[in-house]
Scaffold this motif. Structure first.
Motif, mmCIF file in Angstrom:
data_model
loop_
_atom_site.group_PDB
_atom_site.id
_atom_site.type_symbol
_atom_site.label_atom_id
_atom_site.label_comp_id
_atom_site.label_asym_id
_atom_site.label_seq_id
_atom_site.Cartn_x
_atom_site.Cartn_y
_atom_site.Cartn_z
ATOM 1 N N UNK A 65 -5.182 1.101 -3.923
ATOM 2 C CA UNK A 65 -4.546 1.108 -5.241
ATOM 3 C C UNK A 65 -5.346 1.788 -6.319
ATOM 4 N N UNK A 66 -6.236 2.731 -5.969
ATOM 5 C CA UNK A 66 -7.032 3.424 -6.985
ATOM 6 C C UNK A 66 -6.215 4.516 -7.679
ATOM 7 N N UNK A 67 -5.712 5.475 -6.926
ATOM 8 C CA UNK A 67 -4.923 6.550 -7.514
ATOM 9 C C UNK A 67 -3.500 6.108 -7.837
ATOM 10 N N UNK A 68 -2.917 5.316 -6.955
ATOM 11 C CA UNK A 68 -1.556 4.801 -7.145
ATOM 12 C C UNK A 68 -1.642 3.283 -7.179
ATOM 13 N N UNK A 69 -1.475 2.721 -8.359
ATOM 14 C CA UNK A 69 -1.650 1.273 -8.537
ATOM 15 C C UNK A 69 -0.633 0.457 -7.744
ATOM 16 N N UNK A 70 0.486 1.086 -7.352
ATOM 17 C CA UNK A 70 1.512 0.350 -6.609
ATOM 18 C C UNK A 70 1.235 0.342 -5.111
ATOM 19 N N UNK A 71 0.230 1.104 -4.672
ATOM 20 C CA UNK A 71 -0.035 1.194 -3.240
ATOM 21 C C UNK A 71 -0.643 -0.113 -2.736
ATOM 22 N N UNK A 72 -0.330 -0.440 -1.482
ATOM 23 C CA UNK A 72 -0.852 -1.657 -0.860
ATOM 24 C C UNK A 72 -0.763 -1.518 0.648
ATOM 25 N N UNK A 73 -1.381 -2.422 1.420
ATOM 26 C CA UNK A 73 -1.330 -2.316 2.880
ATOM 27 C C UNK A 73 0.078 -2.330 3.445
ATOM 28 N N UNK A 74 1.015 -3.008 2.799
ATOM 29 C CA UNK A 74 2.400 -3.027 3.294
ATOM 30 C C UNK A 74 2.999 -1.623 3.263
ATOM 31 N N UNK A 75 2.735 -0.864 2.199
ATOM 32 C CA UNK A 75 3.249 0.511 2.125
ATOM 33 C C UNK A 75 2.570 1.400 3.171
ATOM 34 N N UNK A 76 1.274 1.206 3.339
ATOM 35 C CA UNK A 76 0.551 1.951 4.363
ATOM 36 C C UNK A 76 1.157 1.666 5.740
ATOM 37 N N UNK A 77 1.346 0.408 6.031
ATOM 38 C CA UNK A 77 1.950 0.004 7.307
ATOM 39 C C UNK A 77 3.323 0.636 7.492
ATOM 40 N N UNK A 78 4.142 0.615 6.445
ATOM 41 C CA UNK A 78 5.499 1.149 6.568
ATOM 42 C C UNK A 78 5.487 2.642 6.847
ATOM 43 N N UNK A 79 4.553 3.368 6.256
ATOM 44 C CA UNK A 79 4.461 4.803 6.545
ATOM 45 C C UNK A 79 4.056 5.044 7.999
ATOM 46 N N UNK A 80 3.128 4.252 8.511
ATOM 47 C CA UNK A 80 2.737 4.394 9.918
ATOM 48 C C UNK A 80 3.946 4.195 10.821
ATOM 49 N N UNK A 81 4.712 3.138 10.547
ATOM 50 C CA UNK A 81 5.883 2.811 11.366
ATOM 51 C C UNK A 81 6.953 3.884 11.233
ATOM 52 N N UNK A 82 7.216 4.336 10.013
ATOM 53 C CA UNK A 82 8.240 5.367 9.800
ATOM 54 C C UNK A 82 7.880 6.650 10.538
ATOM 55 N N UNK A 83 6.629 7.070 10.436
ATOM 56 C CA UNK A 83 6.220 8.304 11.098
ATOM 57 C C UNK A 83 6.170 8.130 12.617
ATOM 58 N N UNK A 84 5.990 6.897 13.069
ATOM 59 C CA UNK A 84 5.941 6.638 14.508
ATOM 60 C C UNK A 84 7.280 6.718 15.189
ATOM 61 N N UNK A 85 8.379 6.621 14.428
ATOM 62 C CA UNK A 85 9.741 6.792 14.951
ATOM 63 C C UNK A 85 10.021 5.877 16.144
ATOM 64 N N UNK A 86 9.648 4.597 16.020
ATOM 65 C CA UNK A 86 9.930 3.621 17.068
ATOM 66 C C UNK A 86 8.903 3.559 18.176
#
Length: 540
Positions: A65-86
């Motif tokens: 949350x340094x550059x983007x104050x709204x960032x958090x581990x949940x968002x990081x996790x969701x990007x990993x899952x989205x890019x993983x495509x199942x």
């Protein structure tokens, strides 16, 4: 001929591989009270992708949350899952996202520095990501020194110049490993827990963006020991700049400059894949979001077109396609106004299947880093490999340390070590054999038939070639044993990769089948595993 010598070692935890994942695992195991031995194929803190990085440093995804104050581990996790495509193991993805920043602070405690400007961390938007959370390291010398000193301070034992050739297995339990030190020293290492951290296998392809020794040893060692592999068909592919001696990534900024891709006949061929110039411009914009190839968006035909022209032999001097550009808004300079580009293998998104404790399907055999599968899927966000090395490496080290008190030996493990010694001696002869032509043939075949454009008939014919190469290798005896073992391992890895690519009859992320160009969630919506005993699809 000089005869073989024998050496024996023992440890509570054996770590095979001395890169970022292996050393993080070793540190965790040592800090947990285990006696640790790290085995490296080359020089300590000098070989492997961690310390021989073509990019000159790391990107490291961590939600702080340094550059983007709204960032958090949940968002990081969701990007990993989205890019993983199942294709992602969600438990491992969450483990990485939740612990990435804590492991970054560990690295800083070792002395590793991340770039800052005006006192603030520099953070970039990684490939396939939308959030500026990728920290950037300062330089490779600092990375090497930080890991080296962290290991030395703890008294972690290092065994250099040692190639492991076999894991010692009894009743699906790992009791250490055997291999070659130098040219003629047979090594047996007894250990109640073993961690595989040998890195990736991109060097099995002729054009690659990896160290020359990234030949996938760990995938093969684990596979032959009975461990399952997951997602091996998903390989990150980049456009690079041949020849190999001068290779680098094609700078992604070039797509801002109106690039033209021309074959050796002077044809600007991408028009064959995009009906209008507007569609091609949109593809360039999409490609600015990610350097690796992916079948997920309209940018895919840039790489597919380049690969097809290369496969048709319409290439320049270094088997690449010529690139020129209309303007210079990105600062990317082209020598003499043009440069060659071609597809290059970069890193593997799959590997040895592990559980939440980083243990493979073989008991007391753990894995971390690029050799471990599940934390990444069909595509991987840029900078997510390094937190995986640290988070899963730490988990593997702690898990292995808990096993370090059990018996370190077994009669069948001893028998397996003797069998390996006899096998290595059996193909040892006084004279060297030139294996370079066979290796080049294998690497060019994999580059042509198993990189960007994959088709069933090409994959099947490559598998037949692999069988023939295996038969030839079985008849060879030579003095250059380590080269021989390396080539045999590359042949086995190639068979694994071809089998995985052949069985996934769809296109998804980094895996593109020209004969099955669409994604097929009904039949291939979950990861496939490959296992030595059956080499058949197992859906998990």
């Amino acid at each position: 001929m000089t005869d073989w010598s024998k050496e024996e070692y023992s440890a509570g935890v054996l770590v095979i591989g001395g890169g970022a994942a292996g050393l993080r695992a070793a540190i965790a195991a040592k800090d947990s009270g285990a006696d640790v031995l790290v085995v490296t194929k080359g020089k300590f803190a000098a070989s492997g992708a961690t310390f021989d990085n073509i990019n000159g440093g790391w990107g490291y995804q961590a939600a702080a949350g340094f550059r983007d104050k709204t960032d958090n581990p949940e968002k990081h996790f969701q990007e990993i899952v989205d890019m993983g495509m199942g294709m992602v193991n969600n438990e491992l993805a969450w483990l990485v996202a939740q612990n990435a920043y804590d492991r970054l602070t560990d690295l800083e405690a070792y002395g590793l520095r991340f770039k800052r400007e005006n006192g603030e961390y520099v953070q970039n938007v990684g490939d396939f990501s939308n959030i500026p959370r990728a920290f950037v390291t300062e330089d490779m010398a600092n990375i090497r020194d930080s890991f080296q000193q962290a290991a030395i301070r703890r008294g972690i034992k290092i065994l250099e110049d040692t190639r492991i050739t076999r894991l010692l297995i009894s009743d699906n339990h790992c009791f250490g490993a055997a291999g070659i030190r130098g040219e003629r020293a047979f090594v047996r290492i007894s250990a109640p827990a073993t961690i595989m951290a040998t890195g990736g296998g991109a060097a099995v392809f002729q054009y690659n963006l990896a160290p020359h020794d990234a030949t996938g040893d760990g995938y093969v060692l684990g596979f032959e020991a009975g461990a399952a592999l997951i997602n091996m068909e998903f390989i990150q592919i980049m456009l690079g700049t041949p020849p190999m001696k001068k290779r680098n990534c094609l700078p992604i900024g070039i797509f801002r400059d109106g690039p033209h891709f021309t074959n050796s006949f002077g044809e600007e061929f991408l028009a064959k894949y995009y009906a209008t110039s507007d569609l091609l411009r949109n593809a360039y914009k999409a490609r600015l979001r990610h350097q690796p190839f992916s079948s997920r968006d309209e940018a895919r035909f840039i790489d597919i077109g380049i690969a097809k022209e290369a496969l048709a032999g319409k290439t320049a001097e270094n088997h690449g396609i010529l690139v020129t550009k209309d303007r210079d808004t990105s600062g990317v300079m082209l020598p003499e106004g043009q440069i060659e580009t071609a597809p290059f293998a970069h890193s593997f998104n799959g590997g040895l299947a592990i559980n939440f404790e980083a243990e493979t399907t073989v008991s007391s055999l753990f894995a971390a880093g690029e050799v471990a599968g599940g934390a990444h899927g069909a595509d991987r966000i840029g900078g997510n490999m390094m937190p995986a090395t640290q988070v899963i490496g730490e988990r593997a080290g702690k898990s292995a340390a808990l096993r370090a008190t059990r018996a370190a030996d077994d009669p069948r493990a001893t028998e397996a070590a003797e069998e390996e010694f006899r096998k290595l001696r059996s193909f040892t002869a006084p004279a060297p054999v030139d294996l370079s032509h066979t290796q080049d043939h294998l690497k060019w075949m994999m580059w042509k038939k198993c990189l960007v454009v994959r088709k069933g008939d090409n994959l099947a014919s490559a598998l037949k070639t692999i069988e023939n190469l295996g038969d030839i290798m079985a008849r060879i005896k030579c003095s250059n044993v380590r080269e021989y073992v390396s080539l045999k391992s590359m042949i086995t890895l190639s068979k694994i990769l071809l089998t995985g690519a052949l069985r996934r009859k769809e296109s998804r992320g980094s895996h593109y089948r020209a004969d099955f160009p669409d994604k097929d969630d009904k039949n291939f919506g979950r990861p496939m595993m490959l296992h030595k005993d059956s080499l058949e699809e197992v859906v998990i």
